[in-house]
Design a protein around this motif. Structure first.
Motif, short mmCIF file in Angstrom:
data_model
loop_
_atom_site.label_atom_id
_atom_site.label_comp_id
_atom_site.label_asym_id
_atom_site.label_seq_id
_atom_site.Cartn_x
_atom_site.Cartn_y
_atom_site.Cartn_z
N GLN B 9 0.43 -0.42 2.76
CA GLN B 9 -0.08 -1.28 2.91
C GLN B 9 -0.49 -1.45 1.51
N ASN B 11 -4.28 -2.65 1.87
CA ASN B 11 -5.88 -3.18 2.21
C ASN B 11 -6.83 -2.59 1.92
N GLU B 13 -8.13 0.12 2.92
CA GLU B 13 -8.15 1.82 3.96
C GLU B 13 -7.61 2.89 2.18
N GLN B 33 3.61 -4.81 -4.60
CA GLN B 33 4.81 -5.67 -3.71
C GLN B 33 3.85 -6.51 -2.60
N PRO B 34 4.43 -7.66 -2.24
CA PRO B 34 3.85 -8.10 -1.28
C PRO B 34 3.17 -7.70 -0.66
N ALA B 35 1.80 -7.35 0.22
CA ALA B 35 1.28 -6.59 1.10
C ALA B 35 1.82 -5.12 0.76
N MET B 36 1.99 -4.75 0.15
CA MET B 36 2.42 -2.96 -0.23
C MET B 36 2.59 -2.75 -1.50
N LYS B 38 4.30 -0.08 -3.87
CA LYS B 38 5.23 1.41 -3.56
C LYS B 38 4.66 2.29 -5.05
N ASN B 68 -1.61 3.79 8.17
CA ASN B 68 -1.12 3.11 6.96
C ASN B 68 0.37 3.00 6.02
N LEU B 69 0.90 4.04 6.31
CA LEU B 69 1.89 4.78 6.08
C LEU B 69 3.41 3.46 6.05
N ILE B 70 3.85 3.15 4.72
CA ILE B 70 4.96 2.17 5.06
C ILE B 70 6.29 3.15 4.77
N THR B 71 6.61 3.80 4.06
CA THR B 71 7.65 4.86 3.79
C THR B 71 7.53 5.60 2.79
#
Lengths: 517, 89
Positions: B9, B11, B13, B33-36, B38, B68-71
């Motif tokens: 994410q 942010n 942090e 990318q939007p809000a994230m 990669k 805060n991990l997405i993938t």
């Protein structure tokens, strides 16, 4: 977050060993096969459960700590979003239909996933996968709950979400995601892990959550973005579990390889068919697009999945055959799906519409080989007809595929002008399929799939009307009766977006938010 | 070599974490990318605790990344000191 990091007495690897394998014991007065009765019948051979290790090495104590932090963050944002009338900040009211699709199509699956992982967590004799399944079971119920909590705010203002679980169990197209998960949880524990843990979580979940959630963020939906990312932070762990389980099964015995390959082939295709809903969401339902379905497929499946299957090749696992057909369909999937939902807008719990000129230009640029040639003329025609007051609503029920339960809308691989039909005769009955892959899945397990609850068949058999309905009375309106059974209100929850209450209310409320009335 | 990736994410942090990843994997590619965000790398990507600690000025437990991990993509190996993503082939 500014967490205190206490000095650890044990390293991560030792702590993980103590808190998983260290908590296990050997039964002395019961037989293993009585305690774990489902371990043998699928034909998977496991010789040493201790070889399985969670590479995150997450233990329950750490799990609670980080999950609690995620929940605190999530609910703080949800409160702020709701208190600030955040729903009026979404790009436009069409966006809300993706939320309706999510709450009725996806959130109930989170709950079923919770049940599935609770079940297999109980059944695996190895403490490593058992602890990981326990965590995932808890994650999944958290996802169901946080999605219901986040979306309940939208339900206060907009239509179609009021009875999502009732809808999930009944509405025609929702049988697609529902039957997918029902299929998985009624399989054995190993197949469940391959279907959901590996094929869905590892191979396909990025396509569901990353574009959906990034799309929500891009369209001003802080609520969905927040629960989505909160859920996705668990997904990385789920993907890891899926990958580790598959490597573990393959390493344990070479006899497992063909069984696992068959499951991967089956579940990649099953999962891909469910993602048809995501494809049309990305290309048609987000007022501000992030990437096209085709682009997302290329990044998350072709590139990433390609790397994965290359890595698994050393176990003798290969890319599923269906990948070739999927590659042919990527130029067509979302357009064929959205056309279908446009047709059946009278019988669904969300609104549909035709893309405007600018959106069609975007579709042309993203799909140069297919959109202008096959789909734009059809959509322009529908748009013109709607402008003349002839908005087309298809009232004829479609033929469904016995396996994926999607209407038979897909075209022949390589010929987008011809609908693909396949059929099988089984015990005196004829069964229909959308593709060679769905047909093969049926042929492998016919006794399972003849039991499918196909919404169209059920409607024709009179099983989808409210109790006491007499379909023989003069002037009987089957659609009206079916909508009553779905608990959907005609003219309010269904039909075109253009004439919807959602559109009218959103415009009015947004107006009030920016000036004194 | 296949690509591995990690998505976080966007942010406050993760800002120093992303910075640490870039320091430790100079050949990585960062996609906002939007809000994230990669981060892609060829074959292998490493997240080191010490680098993050230097940037944030406090002790850091790599498992905090969970929040805060997405993938991720690739095989994973995590210890107290580093989190490694890699493909074998």
């Amino acid at each position: 977050m500014d967490m205190q990091v206490a000095k650890k007495k044990l390293g991560l690897k030792e702590r993980y060993a103590v808190m998983t394998r260290g908590l296990d014991w050997k039964p002395s007065y019961q037989k293993m096969e009585d305690i774990y009765p489902y371990m043998a019948y699928e034909g998977i051979k496991i010789h040493d459960w201790d070889k399985w290790e969670d590479p995150f090495r997450l233990t329950m104590d750490a799990y609670w700590k980080y999950q609690a932090e995620k929940e605190r963050k999530l609910y703080a944002i949800i409160d702020a979003f709701n208190q600030n009338n955040g729903h009026l900040n979404v790009t436009d009211a069409r966006y809300l239909n993706t939320v309706k699709l999510f709450i009725s199509g996806i959130s109930p699956l989170e709950y079923v996933a919770h049940r599935g992982f609770s079940h297999v967590g109980r059944q695996f004799p190895g403490p490593g996968p058992r602890v990981a399944c326990l965590m995932q079971a808890l994650d999944e119920i958290r996802h169901a709950q946080t999605q219901v909590h986040s979306i309940s705010n939208y339900n206060k203002y907009y239509n179609g979400m009021h009875d999502f679980h009732h809808a999930h169990d009944r509405v025609w197209f929702l049988s697609v995601p529902k039957s997918f998960f029902d299929d998985a949880i009624t399989a054995g524990p190993f197949e469940f892990m391959v279907s959901i843990g590996f094929s869905f979580e590892y191979v396909l979940t990025n396509l569901l959550f990353v574009p959906f959630v990034s799309g929500a963020a891009y369209n001003g939906d802080m609520g969905t973005m927040t629960f989505g990312f909160s859920a996705q932070s668990d997904e990385a762990r789920h993907m890891t579990l899926g990958l580790e389980v598959i490597k573990f099964i393959l390493q344990q015995d070479p006899a497992n390889v063909p069984i696992v390959q068959r499951w991967i082939d089956k579940w990649t295709w099953r999962g891909y068919r469910v993602l048809t809903l995501v494809a049309m969401m990305m290309d048609y339902m987000l007022p501000k697009r992030t990437m096209s379905w085709k682009e997302a497929w290329e990044v998350y499946f072709e590139e990433n999945g390609g790397a994965l299957f290359k890595d698994l090749a050393r176990y003798g696992i290969k890319m599923p055959d269906c990948a070739a057909q999927i590659a042919l369909e990527k130029d067509h999937l979302s357009h064929q799906a959205w056309s279908t939902f446009y047709n059946y807008a009278a019988a669904s719990n969300f609104h549909t519409w035709m893309p405007d000129e600018e959106e069609m230009a975007w579709l042309s640029s993203k799909y140069p080989n297919s959109y202008d040639k096959y789909y734009r003329p059809r959509m322009e025609f529908w748009r013109e007809e709607a402008a003349k007051g002839n908005r087309f609503y298809n009232k004829t029920l479609p033929m469904l595929c016995q396996t994926c339960q999607i209407p038979m809308i897909f075209t022949e691989p390589g010929d987008p002008t011809k609908i693909c039909y396949r059929e099988v005769d089984y015990k005196g009955d004829k069964y229909h399929f959308c593709s060679d892959h769905c047909k093969k899945i049926f042929e492998d397990e016919p006794e399972k799939y003849v039991q499918a609850w196909l919404p169209v068949h059920q409607i024709y058999q009179g099983n989808c009307f409210p109790e006491g309905t007499d379909p023989t009375v003069e002037g009987f309106d089957p659609l009206a009766a079916v909508l009553k059974y779905y608990n959907l209100e005609f003219g309010r929850d269904n039909l075109d977006f253009d004439i919807s209450e959602d559109k009218k209310n959103f415009a009015e409320w947004r107006g009030q938010a920016t000036k004194n009335v | 070599m296949s690509t591995v990736f990690i998505a976080l994410q966007t942010n406050e942090e993760t800002r120093p974490i992303v910075e640490a990843i870039i320091q430790d994997n100079p050949d990585c590619t960062v996609n906002e990318q939007p809000a994230m965000v990669k981060i892609d790398a060829q074959g292998k990507l490493v997240v080191r605790r010490e680098t993050i600690e230097e940037l944030i000025g406090r002790p850091y437990d790599l498992q905090e990344l969970q929040v805060n991990l997405i993938t991720i993509s690739g095989n994973l190996d995590q210890t107290d000191d580093e989190m490694i993503l890699y493909w074998n082939a």
